[in-house]
Design an enzyme around this catalytic site. Structure first.
Site, short mmCIF file in Angstrom:
data_model
loop_
_atom_site.label_atom_id
_atom_site.label_comp_id
_atom_site.label_asym_id
_atom_site.label_seq_id
_atom_site.Cartn_x
_atom_site.Cartn_y
_atom_site.Cartn_z
N HIS A 43 1.02 -1.15 0.18
CA HIS A 43 0.04 -0.12 0.18
C HIS A 43 0.87 1.27 -0.14
O HIS A 43 1.48 1.89 1.03
CB HIS A 43 -0.91 -0.11 1.19
CG HIS A 43 -2.11 1.00 1.10
ND1 HIS A 43 -3.15 0.85 1.80
CD2 HIS A 43 -1.88 2.36 0.70
CE1 HIS A 43 -3.98 1.81 1.77
NE2 HIS A 43 -3.05 2.92 1.24
N GLU A 70 -2.81 -1.83 -3.28
CA GLU A 70 -3.83 -1.04 -2.78
C GLU A 70 -3.22 0.34 -2.40
O GLU A 70 -2.19 0.59 -2.16
CB GLU A 70 -4.47 -1.89 -1.40
CG GLU A 70 -3.51 -1.71 -0.38
CD GLU A 70 -4.21 -2.46 0.95
OE1 GLU A 70 -4.89 -3.33 0.64
OE2 GLU A 70 -3.86 -2.06 2.00
N HIS A 191 -8.00 -5.90 7.62
CA HIS A 191 -7.74 -4.85 8.53
C HIS A 191 -8.11 -5.35 10.02
O HIS A 191 -9.41 -5.41 10.17
CB HIS A 191 -8.70 -3.67 8.22
CG HIS A 191 -7.99 -2.31 8.79
ND1 HIS A 191 -7.12 -1.40 8.18
CD2 HIS A 191 -7.96 -1.62 10.18
CE1 HIS A 191 -6.63 -0.52 8.88
NE2 HIS A 191 -7.27 -0.79 10.11
#
Length: 243
Positions: A43, A70, A191
């Site tokens: 990310h 991401e 998450h």
């Protein structure tokens, strides 16, 4: 079986804290694959406080498992990075500049036109698209309408409530996951999933395609070892018969 994608951002954070190349990010990513990871997630953010854009370019030709990038697609540098490296999957996250960590999903209704346009760019390049959403059937319906291939359920709420009441914690996620399946969307999650809550999540939603886990996995690896930790997470995803 649900795939485990290991997010290596925290490895990069540790490396960056002292400069140099220790730990060696590329080696850690390749070792994760050798230790059983089904994919690698990164990310990148504009300040490059963990994964750097250069890392992404270096990783792409070396990885042999699924590569997931991401990030915030409102940043043109992110769009360019994804198109130039052509990962297997791009996950669009509604971050803002300087955000510490992702903390909510897309409002797929309010941002419908933007998401349609952005998703079409990546799909035209042959890249599978997933978008971050909260466990709300309306947002899942909106996701289907914008043309994404998959959604990624944002699981911080589940993780926070799991210790007190697992059944209540998982309920909205099952509802959202069932809606996604009904609409023909692939399903990812991520998450704050960890060794304590992952098995229950995957048992309640057995059609889950992929989980992306970084922070908790790297923290566990400090105590348990990197190879052993990856295998422990994979085992949680495989334990379907313990209900």
């Amino acid at each position: 079986m649900t795939k485990l994608s290991v997010n290596i951002n925290k490895v990069a954070t540790l490396r960056n804290s002292r400069g140099g190349n220790n730990p060696n990010l590329i080696k850690m990513a390749l070792d994760a694959e050798n230790f059983g990871a089904d994919g690698i997630t990164v990310h990148p953010r504009p300040d490059e406080r963990h994964i750097r854009y250069k890392d992404v370019y270096e990783l792409k030709p070396l990885l042999t498992t699924e590569f997931n990038i991401e990030g915030n697609s409102r940043e043109q540098t992110f769009i360019d990075l994804v198109l130039e490296t052509a990962p297997h999957q791009v996950t669009l996250v509604p971050d803002v500049t300087g955000q510490l960590t992702s903390d909510h999903g897309w409002d797929t209704i309010q941002h419908q036109e933007y998401l349609k346009a952005t998703i079409s760019i990546f799909k035209a390049a042959g890249i599978r698209v997933s978008i971050f959403v909260d466990p709300d059937p309306r947002m899942v319906e909106g996701a289907a309408a914008v043309g994404t291939d998959r959604i990624e359920l944002y699981t911080e709420g589940y993780a926070r409530n799991f210790p007190r009441n697992p059944e209540a914690a998982i309920a909205p996620y099952v509802e959202a996951a069932e809606k996604a399946r009904e609409l023909g969307l692939g399903l990812n999650a991520g998450h704050d999933l960890d060794l304590n809550n992952l098995n229950y999540f995957s048992q309640q939603i057995p059609w889950l395609d992929e989980v992306s886990i970084g922070h908790a996995l790297i923290c566990d690896a400090l105590y348990l070892g990197f190879e052993n930790t990856i295998q422990l997470y994979k085992r949680q995803l495989a334990m379907r018969s313990s209900l």
